[in-house]
Every structure is written in structure tokens, then in C-alpha cells.
Enzyme design. Structure first.
Site, short mmCIF file in Angstrom:
data_model
loop_
_atom_site.label_atom_id
_atom_site.label_comp_id
_atom_site.label_asym_id
_atom_site.label_seq_id
_atom_site.Cartn_x
_atom_site.Cartn_y
_atom_site.Cartn_z
N HIS A 159 0.84 -1.21 0.00
CA HIS A 159 0.00 0.00 0.00
C HIS A 159 0.88 1.26 0.00
CE1 HIS A 159 -3.01 -2.71 2.31
NE2 HIS A 159 -3.54 -2.50 1.12
N LYS A 212 -17.32 -7.76 6.28
CA LYS A 212 -15.96 -8.29 6.42
C LYS A 212 -15.49 -8.18 7.86
CE LYS A 212 -11.88 -7.81 3.44
NZ LYS A 212 -11.36 -7.01 2.32
N ARG A 237 -2.05 -6.22 -8.27
CA ARG A 237 -0.91 -7.15 -8.14
C ARG A 237 -0.92 -8.10 -9.33
NH1 ARG A 237 -2.52 -8.35 -2.11
NH2 ARG A 237 -4.39 -8.37 -3.32
N SER A 268 -2.67 -7.87 2.97
CA SER A 268 -3.00 -7.79 4.40
C SER A 268 -3.34 -9.18 4.92
CB SER A 268 -4.19 -6.85 4.61
OG SER A 268 -3.88 -5.56 4.17
#
Ligand code: PNS
Length: 164
Positions: free
Chosen positions: A18, A42, A91, A129
């Protein structure tokens, strides 16, 4: 006119991937608001307050990086802040489908906000993460993947959990 972008995410917690996207985003935008978007579905490891603190510590030396959180639609937040762009990192190709869907949905909801993608630096291609949390949970060394303050917070969090 100031070029402002919103960099949205869960940031549970912020990783070096990030940080890389934000630092490179600053070469395009005058200011970036890092916005923690609250997802009620979440389950997060860190509270919004903890995530905000970690981001603020990370970017304390950057005048043009602000940290905020929002409970609602990303495009509504962008409009409220008068931001012309949403910044996202990409990514591997595995990110593509989800990001494509998000970007198209956001465009459908508000055509005045453009999504800009930056490819994650090769060093951070496998950093997320989720993997950082999983590795830290089992005592793995993730010091090279997160800012030092985040590494410390992860250690504290899992030490606390194992003592509960
Ligand atoms: O870090 P993440 O979890 O990949 O970030 C995803 C995020 C927070 C950017 C996305 O879930 C989001 O924008 N949530 C806010 C609600 C919203 O506007 N969703 C997109 C249109 S349905």
C-alpha cells in the site's frame, strides 16, 4: 486545480505494498486521501481506530497524504471530497477480475470519478493484508512486508489474543 485522489481499502493492516502505491501515486496526484471503507460484512482484525492510527503513523511525514474513514459508497465519498480519481493497486492477474468489476460498478454509479490503477512493485507482488495477518498469527517474520509500527501492532495483537 489540485489533483486529488482517493486511495480506498480495508487497510487491515496497511502493508508496504500500500505504501508503495501511495508514494508512486503522489507522482501523479497533488494529494491522496487514504480512506478506510468500512465493510460491515468483512470481519477485521483491527478496529477502524487502530487502522487509522497505523496509517497516520506511516504517513506522518507526508503533508499531502490524509487519512480518513467512511461508511458508505466509495463514489459518494469521492464526490463529497471533490476527488476526480480513485487510486487502486493491482498485483497479479488474480486481482484483475475483482478490480475490473469494482471499477466498472463505480463508473456506473458516478461517471465523474475515474479509477486509476498502478501496478504493484515486483517486491510486493505477494504481499497482502491477509497473508501478512496469517503469517503473523503463526509467528512468521513479516517485518519486511509492513511498516515497523504495523509489525509491532501485529505482534501486540496476537500476543494479546493468545493470552485471552
Ligand atoms: O482493501 P480492499 O478490501 O480490497 O478494498 C475494497 C474496497 C473497500 C475499496 C471496496 O470494497 C469498496 O469500495 N467498498 C465501499 C462500498 C462500495 O462503494 N463498493 C463498490 C460499489 S458496489
Amino acid at each position: 486545480m489540485k489533483k486529488l485522489a482517493i486511495y480506498p481499502g480495508s487497510f487491515d493492516p496497511v502493508t508496504n505494498g500500500h505504501v508503495d502505491i501511495i508514494e508512486r501515486g503522489l507522482k501523479i496526484f497533488d494529494e491522496i486521501i487514504v480512506a478506510i471503507l468500512i465493510n460491515p460484512v468483512k470481519k477485521s482484525l483491527f478496529s477502524v481506530e487502530e487502522r487509522t492510527e497505523m496509517l497516520e503513523v506511516c504517513f506522518k511525514n507526508y503533508e499531502n497524504v490524509k487519512v480518513d474513514y467512511f461508511n458508505g459508497l466509495l463514489v459518494d465519498y469521492a464526490a463529497m471530497k471533490k476527488a476526480g480519481a480513485i487510486l487502486r493497486g493491482m498485483r497479479a492477474t488474480s486481482d484483475f477480475e475483482h478490480e475490473f468489476q469494482l471499477a466498472l460498478m463505480n463508473r456506473k454509479l458516478n461517471r465523474d470519478v475515474q479509477t486509476v490503477f498502478l501496478m504493484t512493485g515486483l517486491r510486493w507482488i505477494f504481499t497482502s493484508s491477509s497473508v501478512v495477518k496469517e503469517a503473523a498469527h503463526f509467528g512468521g517474520d513479516i517485518a519486511s512486508m509492513v511498516p515497523p509500527f504495523v509489525n509491532q501492532k501485529l505482534k501486540e495483537k496476537f500476543a494479546l489474543r493468545s493470552s485471552e
